[in-house]
Scaffold this active site. Structure first.
Site, PDB file in Angstrom:
ATOM      1  N   LYS A  24      34.686  25.850 -28.725  1.00 29.63           N
ATOM      2  CA  LYS A  24      35.687  26.031 -29.795  1.00 29.63           C
ATOM      3  C   LYS A  24      35.578  24.785 -30.662  1.00 29.63           C
ATOM      4  O   LYS A  24      36.112  23.726 -30.335  1.00 29.63           O
ATOM      5  CB  LYS A  24      37.092  26.145 -29.189  1.00 29.63           C
ATOM      6  CG  LYS A  24      38.106  26.912 -30.029  1.00 29.63           C
ATOM      7  CD  LYS A  24      38.496  26.277 -31.332  1.00 29.63           C
ATOM      8  CE  LYS A  24      39.438  25.115 -31.273  1.00 29.63           C
ATOM      9  NZ  LYS A  24      39.556  24.444 -32.589  1.00 29.63           N
ATOM     10  N   GLY A  56      38.805  14.730 -28.490  1.00 34.21           N
ATOM     11  CA  GLY A  56      39.778  14.791 -29.578  1.00 34.21           C
ATOM     12  C   GLY A  56      40.858  13.752 -29.355  1.00 34.21           C
ATOM     13  O   GLY A  56      40.649  12.761 -28.635  1.00 34.21           O
ATOM     14  N   SER A  57      42.005  13.982 -29.931  1.00 34.88           N
ATOM     15  CA  SER A  57      43.063  12.969 -29.871  1.00 34.88           C
ATOM     16  C   SER A  57      43.702  12.918 -28.481  1.00 34.88           C
ATOM     17  O   SER A  57      43.692  13.904 -27.741  1.00 34.88           O
ATOM     18  CB  SER A  57      44.141  13.304 -30.912  1.00 34.88           C
ATOM     19  OG  SER A  57      44.698  14.572 -30.619  1.00 34.88           O
ATOM     20  N   THR A  58      44.286  11.787 -28.183  1.00 37.94           N
ATOM     21  CA  THR A  58      44.994  11.608 -26.910  1.00 37.94           C
ATOM     22  C   THR A  58      46.149  12.604 -26.816  1.00 37.94           C
ATOM     23  O   THR A  58      46.388  13.197 -25.760  1.00 37.94           O
ATOM     24  CB  THR A  58      45.498  10.153 -26.815  1.00 37.94           C
ATOM     25  OG1 THR A  58      44.337   9.318 -26.701  1.00 37.94           O
ATOM     26  CG2 THR A  58      46.409   9.922 -25.632  1.00 37.94           C
ATOM     27  N   GLY A 109      44.721  15.867 -25.918  1.00 40.85           N
ATOM     28  CA  GLY A 109      44.127  15.754 -24.576  1.00 40.85           C
ATOM     29  C   GLY A 109      45.148  16.042 -23.483  1.00 40.85           C
ATOM     30  O   GLY A 109      44.849  16.708 -22.482  1.00 40.85           O
ATOM     31  N   GLU A 128      37.732  13.068 -23.574  1.00 40.63           N
ATOM     32  CA  GLU A 128      37.232  11.952 -24.402  1.00 40.63           C
ATOM     33  C   GLU A 128      38.204  11.828 -25.559  1.00 40.63           C
ATOM     34  O   GLU A 128      38.173  12.645 -26.478  1.00 40.63           O
ATOM     35  CB  GLU A 128      35.826  12.259 -24.940  1.00 40.63           C
ATOM     36  CG  GLU A 128      34.743  12.370 -23.897  1.00 40.63           C
ATOM     37  CD  GLU A 128      34.296  11.029 -23.350  1.00 40.63           C
ATOM     38  OE1 GLU A 128      34.778   9.982 -23.830  1.00 40.63           O
ATOM     39  OE2 GLU A 128      33.478  11.037 -22.420  1.00 40.63           O
ATOM     40  N   CYS A 147      35.761   7.406 -32.891  1.00 36.30           N
ATOM     41  CA  CYS A 147      36.684   7.125 -31.789  1.00 36.30           C
ATOM     42  C   CYS A 147      36.586   5.688 -31.294  1.00 36.30           C
ATOM     43  O   CYS A 147      37.585   5.067 -30.963  1.00 36.30           O
ATOM     44  CB  CYS A 147      36.420   8.077 -30.639  1.00 36.30           C
ATOM     45  SG  CYS A 147      34.702   8.039 -30.082  1.00 36.30           S
ATOM     46  N   GLU A 206      46.014   4.792 -33.705  1.00 36.59           N
ATOM     47  CA  GLU A 206      44.651   5.077 -34.158  1.00 36.59           C
ATOM     48  C   GLU A 206      44.759   5.673 -35.552  1.00 36.59           C
ATOM     49  O   GLU A 206      45.275   6.789 -35.720  1.00 36.59           O
ATOM     50  CB  GLU A 206      43.998   6.077 -33.200  1.00 36.59           C
ATOM     51  CG  GLU A 206      42.565   6.344 -33.538  1.00 36.59           C
ATOM     52  CD  GLU A 206      41.954   7.451 -32.682  1.00 36.59           C
ATOM     53  OE1 GLU A 206      42.629   8.458 -32.428  1.00 36.59           O
ATOM     54  OE2 GLU A 206      40.787   7.285 -32.280  1.00 36.59           O
TER      55      GLU A 206
END
Ligand code: NAD
Length: 496
Positions: A189, A242-244, A247, A265, A300, A399
């Protein structure tokens, strides 16, 4: 031969865009018939309408992936044969490098030279795992004479991946190359901002000889298509980049469904520590700028917190500002361009908000800080350097994921370490110093998945990439990644 601007424009006009989902070896509309707009951040124009997949489309993809997995035409193929097919796949990506690169430039505004570089990295990554797979042996346990116990690695089954837009194909490839090499079926995806290269690569996988159903691409949005993969009862593993923030969802999705394996990640806010005794301050300054402004800062592990020893602060910042000058945004389709656009309007507004926040919290802009090239209709922000940043400020904590470098000063080693670790991220860290004792001590105490000392050369496929703390867990790249796509089986025979 160097790429000419005219070749890029000519190729762009001849691309036959793939905009349908790729499931079970065929391009197909979403079952609902719904599509979403793919808008180019280069000029704000509509590129295409792309199939919008949802739960039922994901079910179909999982069925196709499961069916072929159980059939064994890929999962039980001899590793040496899978290797050959993956080599074909890599060669086809190489043959179509300009087209694939262009799809990424159109989708997310990365300069074409960088985009084709990313596709070259995909070719290398796919070959690296293909080359590894027929050289890995299983184990026989050291039991007594009456037992033979083998410890073997088996593929997991159906692997899902949900990926970001900043390196659209490369982040996917870091997952599909080891997943396919180990015999799994794969469902990707891609990010809704950048689905086009993945949709094209799916047919290259088939052309290379990967059986239908092994490689599927389901474009769509995160809370629908992404969630459907994450919560599916028949997906064995989900690799997320992707983003925390997102995640975290995948951990709940797994717990709520079948306890599928998850690797994450996620984000970063990496410290780049410059000591007065760095071997080459000029090079360190160039790397500080290049590392931050490459890919418009949408990286990242970008060294976004620049920690400078007070004794060299002014001299070093002057150099950084000088080295930020070549990074002015320009036409992403021109092969000479270093910095392209930001991925979309939302991300641009987010970056500009952070710049405002930095100013209001007391940081000072040394260079940049504005949106530029509005006449193109696209989204561009010039390279921005903040000085006088404190680690407590929002710009140092969050971030930003844009071309914004935050310079923070420190007195000594202890203070540098304290600032470096004062973050919930832990993806990357850099240290520039000639003092071996100091760098060894710091490298051990910094809590991050990577510590680069007087170097930025971490691109080699043999080097693992991944985070500590809320930057995630699991590793992409290197042989370690193979372990994320296999499970261990003990088979025991008793000899009478
Ligand atoms: P994102 O988290 O917004 O989206 C990533 C993917 O998750 C997309 O495919 C999106 O559709 C999907 N998604 C969004 N919401 C979802 C939901 N509720 N359920 C399921 N899926 C959902 O990230 P992004 O903006 O695409 O990418 C930027 C982020 O990626 C940054 O934080 C960056 O640090 C991180 N990143 C990390 C690495 C790494 O290796 N650690 C590499 C690249 C990017």
């Amino acid at each position: 031969m160097a790429l000419a601007h005219s070749d890029v424009i000519e190729k762009k006009s001849s691309i036959d865009l793939k905009t349908q989902a790729f499931i079970g070896g065929n391009y197909t509309n979403s079952l609902s018939g719904k599509t979403f707009e793919s808008i180019s951040p280069v000029d704000g124009n509509l590129i295409a309408q792309v199939a919008e997949c949802d739960v039922e489309d994901i079910n179909n993809a999982v069925n196709a992936a499961r069916t072929v997995f159980e059939k064994g035409s890929w999962s039980r193929m001899a590793p040496s044969k899978r290797k050959k097919i993956l080599f074909n796949f890599a060669d086809l990506m190489k043959k179509n490098i300009l087209e694939l690169g262009l799809l990424e430039t159109m989708n997310m505004g990365k300069p074409i030279t960088r985009a084709t570089g990313d596709i070259a990295a995909c070719v290398n990554c796919t070959k690296w795992y293909a080359e590894a797979i027929d050289k890995l042996y299983d184990d026989v346990a050291p039991t007594g004479d009456n037992l033979i116990a083998t410890i073997t690695k088996e593929p997991l089954g159906v692997v899902g991946a949900v990926t970001p837009w900043n390196f659209p194909l490369l982040m996917a490839c870091w997952k599909f190359a080891p997943a396919l090499a180990t015999g799994n079926s794969f469902i990707l995806k891609p990010a809704e901002q950048s689905p086009l290269s993945a949709l094209r690569v799916a047919e290259l996988a088939m052309e290379a000889g990967i059986p239908e159903g092994v490689f599927n691409v389901v474009p769509g949005f995160g809370p629908t298509a992404g969630k459907a993969l994450g919560t599916h009862m028949d997906v064995d593993k989900l690799g997320f980049t992707g983003s925390t923030e997102v995640g975290r969802y995948f951990l709940s999705y797994s717990g709520e469904s079948n306890m599928k394996r998850v690797s994450l990640e996620c984000g970063g806010k990496s410290p780049n520590i410059i000591f007065g005794d760095a071997p080459d301050l000029d090079f360190a300054a160039k790397m500080a700028a290049d590392g931050m402004f490459g890919n418009s800062g949408q990286v990242c592990d970008a060294p976004s917190r620049l920690l400078i020893q007070k004794s060299i602060k002014d001299e070093f910042l002057e150099k950084v500002v000088e080295y930020s000058k070549p990074w002015l945004p320009s036409d992403p389709f021109d092969p000479k361009t270093l910095m392209g656009s930001i991925v979309d309007q939302t991300q641009t507004e987010r970056i500009l908000d952070y710049i405002d926040k930095g100013k209001s919290e007391g940081a000072n802009v040394l260079t940049g800080g504005d949106q530029v090239m509005q006449d193109t209709g696209g989204y561009y922000v010039n390279p921005t350097v903040f000085k006088d940043v404190k680690n407590e400020m929002t710009v140092a904590k969050d971030e930003i994921f844009g071309p914004v470098l935050c310079a923070i000063d420190f007195e000594n080693e202890d203070e540098a370490l304290q600032i470096a670790n004062d973050t919930h991220y832990g993806l990357n860290a850099m240290i520039w110093s000639n003092d071996l004792n100091k760098v060894h001590k710091l490298a051990k105490r910094i809590k991050s998945g990577k510590v680069l000392i007087n170097s930025v050369s971490d691109g080699d496929m043999s080097l693992p990439h991944g985070g500590y703390k809320q930057s995630g867990f699991g590793r992409d790249k290197s042989l370690e990644a193979l372990g994320q796509y296999t499970q261990t089986k003990l088979t025991l025979i008793e000899i009478k």
